[in-house]
Every structure is written in structure tokens, then in C-alpha cells.
Design an enzyme around this catalytic site. Structure first.
Site, short mmCIF file in Angstrom:
data_model
loop_
_atom_site.label_atom_id
_atom_site.label_comp_id
_atom_site.label_asym_id
_atom_site.label_seq_id
_atom_site.Cartn_x
_atom_site.Cartn_y
_atom_site.Cartn_z
N ARG A 129 12.05 -0.97 10.83
CA ARG A 129 11.06 -0.61 11.85
C ARG A 129 11.05 -1.61 13.00
O ARG A 129 11.22 -2.80 12.78
CB ARG A 129 9.66 -0.55 11.21
CG ARG A 129 9.37 0.76 10.51
CD ARG A 129 8.13 0.72 9.68
NE ARG A 129 6.99 0.06 10.31
CZ ARG A 129 5.79 -0.04 9.75
NH1 ARG A 129 5.57 0.47 8.56
NH2 ARG A 129 4.80 -0.66 10.37
N ARG A 145 11.90 -5.34 4.87
CA ARG A 145 11.58 -3.95 4.54
C ARG A 145 12.60 -2.99 5.15
O ARG A 145 13.04 -3.16 6.29
CB ARG A 145 10.18 -3.58 5.04
CG ARG A 145 9.85 -2.11 4.86
CD ARG A 145 8.36 -1.84 4.87
NE ARG A 145 7.74 -2.14 6.15
CZ ARG A 145 6.42 -2.04 6.36
NH1 ARG A 145 5.61 -1.68 5.38
NH2 ARG A 145 5.93 -2.34 7.54
N ARG A 194 -9.20 0.78 9.50
CA ARG A 194 -8.79 -0.61 9.75
C ARG A 194 -9.81 -1.36 10.59
O ARG A 194 -9.58 -2.52 10.94
CB ARG A 194 -7.44 -0.65 10.46
CG ARG A 194 -6.26 -0.68 9.50
CD ARG A 194 -4.98 -0.50 10.30
NE ARG A 194 -3.88 -1.21 9.75
CZ ARG A 194 -2.74 -0.64 9.34
NH1 ARG A 194 -2.57 0.65 9.42
NH2 ARG A 194 -1.77 -1.36 8.88
N ARG A 229 0.24 -8.53 13.72
CA ARG A 229 -0.44 -7.61 12.81
C ARG A 229 -1.31 -8.36 11.81
O ARG A 229 -2.38 -7.89 11.44
CB ARG A 229 0.59 -6.74 12.07
CG ARG A 229 0.99 -5.52 12.91
CD ARG A 229 2.42 -5.10 12.66
NE ARG A 229 2.67 -4.57 11.35
CZ ARG A 229 3.87 -4.57 10.77
NH1 ARG A 229 4.91 -5.10 11.39
NH2 ARG A 229 4.03 -4.03 9.59
N LYS A 273 0.83 -1.21 0.00
CA LYS A 273 0.00 0.00 0.00
C LYS A 273 0.87 1.26 0.00
O LYS A 273 0.64 2.19 -0.77
CB LYS A 273 -0.93 0.02 1.23
CG LYS A 273 -1.83 -1.19 1.35
CD LYS A 273 -2.73 -1.12 2.58
CE LYS A 273 -1.98 -1.13 3.91
NZ LYS A 273 -1.25 -2.39 4.19
P1 ADP Z 1 2.00 -1.60 7.76
O1 ADP Z 1 2.55 -0.70 6.70
O2 ADP Z 1 2.92 -2.69 8.07
O3 ADP Z 1 0.60 -2.02 7.47
P2 ADP Z 1 1.48 0.74 9.32
O4 ADP Z 1 2.68 1.58 9.22
O5 ADP Z 1 0.31 1.07 8.45
O6 ADP Z 1 1.92 -0.77 9.10
O7 ADP Z 1 0.94 0.70 10.82
C1 ADP Z 1 1.84 0.46 11.89
C2 ADP Z 1 1.06 0.38 13.19
O8 ADP Z 1 0.41 1.63 13.44
C3 ADP Z 1 -0.07 -0.66 13.23
O9 ADP Z 1 0.40 -1.95 13.57
C4 ADP Z 1 -0.96 -0.07 14.31
O10 ADP Z 1 -0.42 -0.28 15.62
C5 ADP Z 1 -0.86 1.43 14.04
N1 ADP Z 1 -1.91 1.86 13.10
C6 ADP Z 1 -1.74 2.39 11.86
N2 ADP Z 1 -2.92 2.67 11.28
C7 ADP Z 1 -3.88 2.31 12.18
C8 ADP Z 1 -5.30 2.34 12.18
N3 ADP Z 1 -6.00 2.79 11.12
N4 ADP Z 1 -5.95 1.87 13.29
C9 ADP Z 1 -5.28 1.41 14.36
N5 ADP Z 1 -3.93 1.35 14.41
C10 ADP Z 1 -3.23 1.80 13.34
P1 ADP Z 2 2.32 -1.82 3.23
O1 ADP Z 2 2.30 -0.31 3.21
O2 ADP Z 2 1.09 -2.41 2.60
O3 ADP Z 2 2.61 -2.39 4.57
P2 ADP Z 2 4.86 -1.55 1.74
O4 ADP Z 2 4.52 -0.72 0.55
O5 ADP Z 2 5.57 -0.90 2.85
O6 ADP Z 2 3.50 -2.31 2.28
O7 ADP Z 2 5.66 -2.82 1.23
C1 ADP Z 2 6.12 -3.82 2.14
C2 ADP Z 2 7.49 -4.32 1.68
O8 ADP Z 2 7.34 -5.04 0.45
C3 ADP Z 2 8.49 -3.22 1.39
O9 ADP Z 2 9.78 -3.71 1.74
C4 ADP Z 2 8.39 -3.02 -0.12
O10 ADP Z 2 9.62 -2.56 -0.68
C5 ADP Z 2 8.06 -4.41 -0.61
N1 ADP Z 2 7.15 -4.42 -1.76
C6 ADP Z 2 6.14 -3.55 -2.03
N2 ADP Z 2 5.50 -3.89 -3.18
C7 ADP Z 2 6.12 -5.02 -3.63
C8 ADP Z 2 5.93 -5.87 -4.77
N3 ADP Z 2 4.94 -5.63 -5.67
N4 ADP Z 2 6.73 -6.94 -4.92
C9 ADP Z 2 7.73 -7.20 -4.01
N5 ADP Z 2 7.96 -6.44 -2.91
C10 ADP Z 2 7.17 -5.36 -2.73
#
Ligand code: ADP
Ligand code: ADP
Ligand code: ZN
Length: 217
Positions: A162, A129, A90, A173, A15
Site C-alpha cells: 500500500r 505488509r 476512529r 497514522r 484488526k
Molecule cells: P490500517 O489498516 O493501517 O489501520 P486502514 O486501511 O484502516 O489502515 O485505513 C487507511 C486510511 O484510510 C487511514 O489512514 C485514513 O486515511 C482512512 N480511514 C480509514 N478508516 C477511517 C476512519 N474511520 N476515519 C477516518 N479515516 C479513515
Molecule cells: P490492521 O488491520 O490492524 O492495520 P493487519 O491485520 O493488516 O492490521 O496486520 C498488519 C500486518 O501485520 C500485516 O502484514 C499482517 O500480516 C501482520 N500481522 C497481523 N497479525 C499479526 C500477528 N499476530 N503477528 C505478526 N504479524 C501480524
């Protein structure tokens, strides 16, 4: 017509990666709740102090805290060009609060993009990542390495891993996702807003599928 988008999908689905380029392409305001929380953590704000304990364990931050933060963000920003909500809502209760807020702002959602991918691919994506300290851009050790090791291609700041990109926090998660977030797929399907994208392909393939999904209104 401007875009008002939600990017929905499990952690690691891509995303953030897609939101960054999509926001640049369409001149949208990119709101990542995860990034906002991490900024609050660094600045040790009251929101950051509340969020820390939940984030470290891979649990969702309580709805009221998240919703207030997003509301403030949408109100403060000039969003005429449109926006992407990345990682929000979420839970069903967050989605309901968002619907009310957007009604007041007269900015109803134009579509909700579902990033479809099996859990099996997510652990490797997340534990590999690398995140930019400056602009939050995501990279990956093998799937999307930066041109220079440890340095962001976009802004030149250092990359870091992270605290919650460890196996136990990722597993928590994923559980939270299936339990509380996946029900949103039905919620938005019923409203005719859901558009699916195959998120298991390489980054460019996902970008193409995303563009096609956005044309389908
Ligand atoms: P990822 O990219 O791995 O999905 P995020 O960076 O979006 O993780 O979120 C990291 C953490 O921040 C989540 O595990 C949660 O603790 C918190 N968080 C982010 N967005 C939300 C949301 N919409 N509702 C509740 N917690 C959230
Ligand atoms: P989210 O925001 O949904 O948690 P990220 O965009 O941070 O996901 O992507 C999670 C990890 O996967 C990052 O290390 C990113 O570089 C990698 N990644 C993202 N898109 C792809 C893809 N299409 N194929 C392989 N790796 C990807
Ligand atoms: Zn950067």
C-alpha cells in the site's frame, strides 16, 4: 444472539487479519473503512477523490465523509447475522454518529474489541505488509508470508504494498491514532462494552484470545 462488533486498535495491530477469519467463522459482515476508501479510490468516485489526499499523508478522512459511507453500507447490507466494523469509528464524533445510526437500525453494539500492542512492533508489521489486490487480505513478508510469493492464498490475485505503508505515513497514522482514536477506549469502557485482547502474540494466539473475549458478554 448475533454479534455487532467494533475492532479498535492502532494501525498494524492485526484488526484486518482477525476480522477476515472471525467474519468467516461467525458469518458476519466485515466492514473495513480503509478497504472501502481504497475501492472508491480505484473507481475514482467523489468519495475516493476527497479521501485520497488524507490517506496518502496518513491523516484521517473527515468524519462526515466516513460516517455517510458507513451508514450507506450498513443500511444496504442484510446485517441480520451481525457485523464487524474494522477501522471505524476512529474519533469520538464518529462513535457518536454510529451510536445514533445503530439505534435507528435497532442493532446496538454487542462488544468493542481493543487490540492491545506497543507502538514498537507496528512499524515492522506495516512496512512488511502485503495486501491482496482482489480480496484485500493482509499478508506479511516474514510474519505471515503467502504460500506462493506475490500471490494471495485466498483468491489468487496479486499482492501489493500500500502507498501508505511507508515509514512517514505510518508515523503520521500512529500520531493520529494516539491523538484522535485512543480516547475511544475510555468512551467504550464507560459503556461497559470494551474487551481487551493481547495483539502482540502470533496470529493464532490472537484468534484464541478474540474468541474468549467474544464469549464474555
Ligand atoms: P490500517 O489498516 O493501517 O489501520 P486502514 O486501511 O484502516 O489502515 O485505513 C487507511 C486510511 O484510510 C487511514 O489512514 C485514513 O486515511 C482512512 N480511514 C480509514 N478508516 C477511517 C476512519 N474511520 N476515519 C477516518 N479515516 C479513515
Ligand atoms: P490492521 O488491520 O490492524 O492495520 P493487519 O491485520 O493488516 O492490521 O496486520 C498488519 C500486518 O501485520 C500485516 O502484514 C499482517 O500480516 C501482520 N500481522 C497481523 N497479525 C499479526 C500477528 N499476530 N503477528 C505478526 N504479524 C501480524
Ligand atoms: Zn485475495
Amino acid at each position: 444472539m448475533s454479534l455487532a462488533l467494533v475492532f479498535l486498535g492502532p494501525p498494524g495491530a492485526g484488526k484486518g487479519t482477525q476480522a477476515k477469519t472471525c467474519a468467516e467463522r461467525h458469518r458476519l459482515f466485515h466492514v473495513s473503512t480503509g478497504d472501502l476508501f481504497r475501492q472508491n479510490l480505484r473507481e475514482e468516485t467523489p468519495v475516493g477523490l476527497v479521501a485520497r489526499g488524507f490517506m496518502d499523508r496518513g491523516h484521517l478522512v473527515p468524519d462526515e465523509v466516513v460516517c455517510a459511507m458507513v451508514r450507506g453500507c450498513l443500511e444496504a447490507e442484510e446485517t441480520t447475522e451481525g457485523f464487524i466494523l474494522d477501522g471505524f469509528p476512529r474519533t469520538i464524533s464518529q462513535a457518536e454518529a454510529l451510536e445514533e445510526d445503530l439505534e435507528q437500525l435497532e442493532r446496538p453494539l454487542t462488544s468493542v474489541v481493543s487490540f492491545e500492542i506497543d507502538d514498537g512492533m507496528l512499524m515492522e508489521r506495516l512496512t512488511g505488509r502485503l495486501t491482496c489486490k482482489g480480496c484485500s487480505a493482509p499478508f506479511h513478508k516474514t510474519f505471515n508470508p503467502p504460500q506462493e510469493a506475490g500471490v494471495c492464498d485466498d483468491c489468487g490475485a496479486d499482492l501489493y504494498t500500500r502507498d501508505d505503508d511507508t515509514e512517514p505515513a505510518v508515523a503520521a497514522r500512529l500520531d493520529e491514532y494516539h491523538d484522535k482514536t485512543a480516547p475511544l477506549l475510555g468512551y467504550y469502557e464507560t459503556r461497559g462494552l470494551l474487551r481487551s485482547v493481547d495483539a502482540a502474540q502470533p496470529v493464532d494466539g490472537v484468534s484464541g484470545a478474540l474468541e474468549r473475549a467474544l464469549e464474555d458478554r
